[in-house]
Structure formats: structure tokens, C-alpha cells
Design a protein around this motif. Structure first.
Motif, mmCIF file in Angstrom:
data_model
loop_
_atom_site.group_PDB
_atom_site.id
_atom_site.type_symbol
_atom_site.label_atom_id
_atom_site.label_comp_id
_atom_site.label_asym_id
_atom_site.label_seq_id
_atom_site.Cartn_x
_atom_site.Cartn_y
_atom_site.Cartn_z
ATOM 1 N N VAL A 106 16.027 15.736 -32.319
ATOM 2 C CA VAL A 106 15.623 14.537 -31.570
ATOM 3 C C VAL A 106 14.220 14.769 -31.027
ATOM 4 O O VAL A 106 13.946 15.828 -30.449
ATOM 5 N N PRO A 107 13.307 13.783 -31.183
ATOM 6 C CA PRO A 107 11.976 13.940 -30.589
ATOM 7 C C PRO A 107 12.081 14.170 -29.071
ATOM 8 O O PRO A 107 12.896 13.550 -28.396
ATOM 9 N N ARG A 108 11.263 15.066 -28.552
ATOM 10 C CA ARG A 108 11.319 15.466 -27.147
ATOM 11 C C ARG A 108 11.305 14.277 -26.187
ATOM 12 O O ARG A 108 11.985 14.293 -25.168
ATOM 13 N N GLY A 109 10.573 13.240 -26.499
ATOM 14 C CA GLY A 109 10.488 12.071 -25.629
ATOM 15 C C GLY A 109 11.811 11.334 -25.453
ATOM 16 O O GLY A 109 11.954 10.537 -24.529
ATOM 17 N N LEU A 110 12.785 11.598 -26.318
ATOM 18 C CA LEU A 110 14.092 10.938 -26.234
ATOM 19 C C LEU A 110 15.195 11.842 -25.679
ATOM 20 O O LEU A 110 16.354 11.444 -25.634
ATOM 21 N N TRP A 111 14.829 13.052 -25.251
ATOM 22 C CA TRP A 111 15.842 14.010 -24.797
ATOM 23 C C TRP A 111 16.622 13.522 -23.579
ATOM 24 O O TRP A 111 17.746 13.956 -23.371
ATOM 25 N N ASN A 112 16.053 12.650 -22.759
ATOM 26 C CA ASN A 112 16.800 12.128 -21.612
ATOM 27 C C ASN A 112 17.989 11.298 -22.072
ATOM 28 O O ASN A 112 19.022 11.257 -21.400
ATOM 29 N N ILE A 113 17.847 10.621 -23.200
ATOM 30 C CA ILE A 113 18.917 9.770 -23.728
ATOM 31 C C ILE A 113 19.770 10.537 -24.743
ATOM 32 O O ILE A 113 20.994 10.449 -24.736
ATOM 33 N N PHE A 114 19.100 11.286 -25.618
ATOM 34 C CA PHE A 114 19.769 12.044 -26.684
ATOM 35 C C PHE A 114 19.305 13.492 -26.655
ATOM 36 O O PHE A 114 18.431 13.884 -27.430
ATOM 37 N N PRO A 115 19.850 14.311 -25.764
ATOM 38 C CA PRO A 115 19.444 15.726 -25.757
ATOM 39 C C PRO A 115 19.855 16.404 -27.066
ATOM 40 O O PRO A 115 20.763 15.934 -27.747
#
Length: 121
Positions: free
Chosen positions: A51-60
Motif C-alpha cells: 500500500v502506498p505510504r500515504g494510504l497507511w492510515n486507511i490501509f496499513p
């Protein structure tokens, strides 16, 4: 017998930031061809969900879906099935792990849309 995992996921962190399976696990899959199984061997290296780092809050990278992500990485790595089959197994495995409907379908759509990049690598 419904689709199922045989064991919990046991991993060891590597200096590279990847993870290595500390023991083998099996996934039983039921598809249009009947029952089958996939063995992810001890020592297989994974990054969990890519998962791209910018989406880790939603999809770690790891979560309720970790075993499904490792299974999917293994399927992409071995290419013993078509990419479409690998992605369908990922979706089914997330259902087995009780990943919420919306999250599993968004993750499935992401691998259908962008999975060709690691598949070709």
C-alpha cells in the motif's frame, strides 16, 4: 469443506524491512475446479499489503488481512495461477478472515487495477 487457513501467520522481521514466514501455512481454496490447497513455505519473504505510504492510515500494510496479503504475495511470486485467479483468491481469503466488505473490495479493486506492475516485475 469451506475455504480456510490452517495456521496463524508467524513471521520474523528482516533488516531489509521485509518479513519472512517463520513456519509454513496452508490455505484451502474452493473454486470452480473443486477443492485445492496452497502451501506458503517457511522462509517466504513478504512486505504484507503493498500500500502506498500515504494510504497507511486507511490501509496499513498489515492488519486483519495479513495472511491473505502474504498468500497473495506468494501467488504472485510463483505465478502457478493466473493473475485473475490470484486476485480472486485474495478476495476470498479476506472474506474468510472476516475483513469488512468495503475494505476487502477496495483492496481487491486496487490489486485488479495496479497488480499488473508487480506481476510483470
Amino acid at each position: 469443506m469451506p475455504s480456510s487457513f490452517t495456521a496463524p501467520l508467524t513471521v520474523t522481521k528482516l533488516p531489509s524491512g521485509k518479513w519472512k514466514t517463520a513456519r509454513e501455512f496452508r490455505y484451502y481454496v474452493i473454486d470452480e475446479y473443486g477443492p485445492d490447497f496452497i502451501d506458503v513455505p517457511e522462509g517466504f519473504e513478504t512486505d504484507f499489503a503493498s500500500v502506498p505510504r500515504g494510504l497507511w492510515n486507511i490501509f496499513p500494510p498489515d492488519g486483519k488481512y495479513s495472511r491473505a496479503a502474504v498468500l497473495h504475495d506468494y501467488l504472485y511470486n510463483t505465478k502457478k495461477r493466473s493473475r485473475k485467479e490470484c486476485d480472486k483468491i485474495f478476495l476470498e481469503a479476506m472474506r474468510v478472515l472476516k475483513v469488512p466488505f468495503l475494505k476487502r473490495h477496495l483492496m481487491y479493486q486496487a490489486v485488479r487495477s495496479f497488480g499488473w506492475v508487480p506481476w510483470k516485475a
